[in-house]
Design a protein around this motif. Structure first.
Motif, PDB file in Angstrom:
ATOM      1  N   LEU A 175       0.827  -1.200   0.000  1.00 39.53           N
ATOM      2  CA  LEU A 175       0.000   0.000   0.000  1.00 39.53           C
ATOM      3  C   LEU A 175       0.865   1.255   0.000  1.00 39.53           C
ATOM      4  O   LEU A 175       0.533   2.257  -0.644  1.00 39.53           O
ATOM      5  CB  LEU A 175      -0.932   0.002   1.214  1.00 39.53           C
ATOM      6  CG  LEU A 175      -2.083  -1.004   1.202  1.00 39.53           C
ATOM      7  CD1 LEU A 175      -2.883  -0.916   2.491  1.00 39.53           C
ATOM      8  CD2 LEU A 175      -2.995  -0.764   0.000  1.00 39.53           C
ATOM      9  N   ALA A 176       1.975   1.210   0.730  1.00 38.74           N
ATOM     10  CA  ALA A 176       2.886   2.360   0.747  1.00 38.74           C
ATOM     11  C   ALA A 176       3.459   2.613  -0.647  1.00 38.74           C
ATOM     12  O   ALA A 176       3.532   3.759  -1.108  1.00 38.74           O
ATOM     13  CB  ALA A 176       4.013   2.120   1.747  1.00 38.74           C
ATOM     14  N   PHE A 177       3.856   1.525  -1.323  1.00 36.37           N
ATOM     15  CA  PHE A 177       4.390   1.667  -2.680  1.00 36.37           C
ATOM     16  C   PHE A 177       3.329   2.223  -3.627  1.00 36.37           C
ATOM     17  O   PHE A 177       3.595   3.140  -4.411  1.00 36.37           O
ATOM     18  CB  PHE A 177       4.881   0.312  -3.186  1.00 36.37           C
ATOM     19  CG  PHE A 177       5.226   0.307  -4.645  1.00 36.37           C
ATOM     20  CD1 PHE A 177       6.375   0.934  -5.106  1.00 36.37           C
ATOM     21  CD2 PHE A 177       4.390  -0.300  -5.571  1.00 36.37           C
ATOM     22  CE1 PHE A 177       6.687   0.953  -6.462  1.00 36.37           C
ATOM     23  CE2 PHE A 177       4.684  -0.291  -6.923  1.00 36.37           C
ATOM     24  CZ  PHE A 177       5.846   0.338  -7.370  1.00 36.37           C
ATOM     25  N   LEU A 178       2.103   1.686  -3.547  1.00 38.71           N
ATOM     26  CA  LEU A 178       1.036   2.146  -4.438  1.00 38.71           C
ATOM     27  C   LEU A 178       0.636   3.586  -4.120  1.00 38.71           C
ATOM     28  O   LEU A 178       0.277   4.350  -5.018  1.00 38.71           O
ATOM     29  CB  LEU A 178      -0.179   1.223  -4.311  1.00 38.71           C
ATOM     30  CG  LEU A 178       0.032  -0.213  -4.809  1.00 38.71           C
ATOM     31  CD1 LEU A 178      -1.139  -1.082  -4.412  1.00 38.71           C
ATOM     32  CD2 LEU A 178       0.227  -0.226  -6.320  1.00 38.71           C
ATOM     33  N   GLY A 179       0.696   3.950  -2.841  1.00 41.04           N
ATOM     34  CA  GLY A 179       0.427   5.338  -2.482  1.00 41.04           C
ATOM     35  C   GLY A 179       1.446   6.262  -3.100  1.00 41.04           C
ATOM     36  O   GLY A 179       1.109   7.355  -3.594  1.00 41.04           O
ATOM     37  N   PHE A 180       2.690   5.851  -3.105  1.00 41.46           N
ATOM     38  CA  PHE A 180       3.749   6.636  -3.740  1.00 41.46           C
ATOM     39  C   PHE A 180       3.502   6.776  -5.240  1.00 41.46           C
ATOM     40  O   PHE A 180       3.645   7.868  -5.810  1.00 41.46           O
ATOM     41  CB  PHE A 180       5.099   5.966  -3.488  1.00 41.46           C
ATOM     42  CG  PHE A 180       6.232   6.559  -4.262  1.00 41.46           C
ATOM     43  CD1 PHE A 180       6.856   7.718  -3.835  1.00 41.46           C
ATOM     44  CD2 PHE A 180       6.682   5.952  -5.431  1.00 41.46           C
ATOM     45  CE1 PHE A 180       7.906   8.269  -4.566  1.00 41.46           C
ATOM     46  CE2 PHE A 180       7.712   6.493  -6.163  1.00 41.46           C
ATOM     47  CZ  PHE A 180       8.339   7.660  -5.727  1.00 41.46           C
ATOM     48  N   VAL A 181       3.099   5.664  -5.878  1.00 44.85           N
ATOM     49  CA  VAL A 181       2.832   5.703  -7.324  1.00 44.85           C
ATOM     50  C   VAL A 181       1.698   6.685  -7.635  1.00 44.85           C
ATOM     51  O   VAL A 181       1.779   7.468  -8.591  1.00 44.85           O
ATOM     52  CB  VAL A 181       2.488   4.294  -7.849  1.00 44.85           C
ATOM     53  CG1 VAL A 181       2.065   4.356  -9.317  1.00 44.85           C
ATOM     54  CG2 VAL A 181       3.681   3.361  -7.688  1.00 44.85           C
ATOM     55  N   GLY A 182       0.619   6.640  -6.843  1.00 42.45           N
ATOM     56  CA  GLY A 182      -0.481   7.578  -7.057  1.00 42.45           C
ATOM     57  C   GLY A 182      -0.052   9.010  -6.860  1.00 42.45           C
ATOM     58  O   GLY A 182      -0.432   9.912  -7.630  1.00 42.45           O
ATOM     59  N   ASP A 183       0.766   9.247  -5.843  1.00 35.29           N
ATOM     60  CA  ASP A 183       1.253  10.597  -5.543  1.00 35.29           C
ATOM     61  C   ASP A 183       2.041  11.169  -6.711  1.00 35.29           C
ATOM     62  O   ASP A 183       1.790  12.289  -7.175  1.00 35.29           O
ATOM     63  CB  ASP A 183       2.125  10.533  -4.280  1.00 35.29           C
ATOM     64  CG  ASP A 183       2.461  11.913  -3.740  1.00 35.29           C
ATOM     65  OD1 ASP A 183       2.274  12.910  -4.458  1.00 35.29           O
ATOM     66  OD2 ASP A 183       2.919  12.010  -2.585  1.00 35.29           O
ATOM     67  N   VAL A 184       3.015  10.414  -7.214  1.00 35.86           N
ATOM     68  CA  VAL A 184       3.855  10.942  -8.294  1.00 35.86           C
ATOM     69  C   VAL A 184       3.104  10.988  -9.621  1.00 35.86           C
ATOM     70  O   VAL A 184       3.438  11.799 -10.501  1.00 35.86           O
ATOM     71  CB  VAL A 184       5.155  10.121  -8.429  1.00 35.86           C
ATOM     72  CG1 VAL A 184       6.009  10.277  -7.176  1.00 35.86           C
ATOM     73  CG2 VAL A 184       4.889   8.646  -8.710  1.00 35.86           C
ATOM     74  N   THR A 185       2.085  10.133  -9.785  1.00 37.80           N
ATOM     75  CA  THR A 185       1.277  10.197 -11.007  1.00 37.80           C
ATOM     76  C   THR A 185       0.514  11.514 -11.086  1.00 37.80           C
ATOM     77  O   THR A 185       0.516  12.198 -12.121  1.00 37.80           O
ATOM     78  CB  THR A 185       0.286   9.020 -11.065  1.00 37.80           C
ATOM     79  OG1 THR A 185       1.013   7.793 -11.111  1.00 37.80           O
ATOM     80  CG2 THR A 185      -0.608   9.124 -12.294  1.00 37.80           C
ATOM     81  N   VAL A 186      -0.142  11.893  -9.994  1.00 36.98           N
ATOM     82  CA  VAL A 186      -0.849  13.171  -9.973  1.00 36.98           C
ATOM     83  C   VAL A 186       0.141  14.324 -10.077  1.00 36.98           C
ATOM     84  O   VAL A 186      -0.141  15.352 -10.713  1.00 36.98           O
ATOM     85  CB  VAL A 186      -1.716  13.286  -8.705  1.00 36.98           C
ATOM     86  CG1 VAL A 186      -2.338  14.672  -8.596  1.00 36.98           C
ATOM     87  CG2 VAL A 186      -2.821  12.228  -8.726  1.00 36.98           C
ATOM     88  N   SER A 187       1.328  14.174  -9.500  1.00 37.57           N
ATOM     89  CA  SER A 187       2.363  15.204  -9.636  1.00 37.57           C
ATOM     90  C   SER A 187       2.764  15.380 -11.101  1.00 37.57           C
ATOM     91  O   SER A 187       2.996  16.500 -11.563  1.00 37.57           O
ATOM     92  CB  SER A 187       3.596  14.834  -8.799  1.00 37.57           C
ATOM     93  OG  SER A 187       3.315  14.876  -7.424  1.00 37.57           O
TER      94      SER A 187
END
Length: 243
Positions: free
Chosen positions: A186-198
Motif C-alpha cells: 500500500l505504501a508503494f502504491l500510495g507513492f505511485v499515485g502521488d507521483v502520477t498526480v504530480s
C-alpha cells in the motif's frame, strides 16, 4: 464518498483544457457517479467492476463521435476516461470496502478495512515526508517530484509495514506477516499515485490541483495516494478472503 468523487472530478475537469463540443460528454461523465455508487450500495460487484471501464467508456466515445469534431478527439476521450478512472472508478473502491461480502469474520467489519487502508496510506505520506527531510539525499523522481527521495520512500514503506503488522489483527483478516506485506504494498502504491498526480500537474504547469483545502491544495492533492492503493487493496482482500 460519491460527493468526494464529484468534487474530485470537478476539480480535475477545471484544470484540464476541454473543447466546447465536449460539454455533453462531460455531463455524462458526472452522471456516471451516482450510477457507480449505486452499484456499491447494491453490492453489485460485477457491474461495479465493469460499468465505467466498459459501458461509460463506450458511451463517452460515441457521444464525442456524434459531436463531429475529430481534431483533439484522442486527447478529449483520453482526458475524460483518465479523469473518471482517477476520481470516480478508483476512489469508489474505497467505499466498496464497506460492502464487501467476506468468507471470514472481520474484527472491525468493513469499517475496519477502510480504517486500515486510510491509516496506512495517510501515515505513509507523513512518514515519507519526515524520513525524507531527516535523511533524504538521493532524489527518486527529480523530474516529477523533486522533494521525493529514496530514503523518504524507504522509510515510508518500513513505517507502513510496521503499522500494517500492528493493525492487521485488530482491523483485518490478515496476520502479522501478511499485514506487514500489505502495508508495504500500500505504501508503494500510495507513492505511485502521488507521483502520477504530480506528473499531471507538471504537465499542466500548476503547483496544486485546486485551492479547496487552504494550505493543502485541492481534493486530488489529498487523495492521490488512494487512486491506485484502494482498488488493489479491495481486489486482494476480496480474492483471498471474500465470500
Amino acid at each position: 464518498f460519491a460527493l468526494v468523487s464529484f468534487l474530485a472530478l470537478r476539480e480535475f475537469m477545471s484544470i484540464i483544457p476541454v473543447r466546447q463540443v465536449d460539454r455533453t460528454a462531460i455531463l455524462l461523465a458526472y452522471l456516471a457517479i451516482p450510477a457507480q455508487y449505486w452499484f456499491v450500495i447494491d453490492d453489485w460487484y460485477g457491474m461495479f467492476s465493469i460499468f465505467i471501464p466498459v459501458y461509460v467508456t463506450a458511451v463517452l466515445a460515441f457521444r464525442l463521435v456524434l459531436a463531429g469534431e475529430t481534431k483533439g478527439f484522442i486527447r478529449s476521450i483520453g482526458t475524460l476516461q483518465w479523469g473518471l478512472f482517477l476520481t470516480v472508478y478508483n476512489l469508489s473502491h474505497v467505499a466498496f470496502l464497506m460492502e464487501l461480502d467476506m468468507a471470514v469474520p472481520l474484527p472491525g467489519g468493513g469499517a475496519g478495512l477502510l480504517l486500515f487502508l486510510l491509516a496506512i496510506v495517510g501515515l505513509n505520506d507523513v512518514a515519507q515526508y519526515v524520513w525524507g527531510k531527516r535523511f533524504g539525499s538521493r532524489r527518486i523522481v527529480p523530474a516529477v517530484s523533486p522533494g521525493k527521495t529514496v530514503e523518504g520512500f524507504a522509510g515510508g514503506v518500513l513505517t507502513s509495514m510496521a503499522l500494517g503488522a500492528a493493525l492487521a489483527p485488530w482491523l483485518t483478516p490478515f496476520g502479522f506477516a501478511e499485514g506487514a506485506a500489505v502495508g508495504g504494498v500500500l505504501a508503494f502504491l500510495g507513492f505511485v499515485g502521488d507521483v502520477t498526480v504530480s506528473a499531471i500537474k507538471r504537465d499542466l504547469g500548476i503547483k496544486d490541483s485546486g485551492g479547496s483545502l487552504p494550505g493543502h491544495g485541492g481534493i486530488l492533492d489529498r487523495l492521490d495516494s488512494l487512486v491506485f492503493s484502494a482498488p488493489i487493496f479491495l481486489h486482494f482482500t476480496r480474492y483471498f478472503y471474500g465470500a
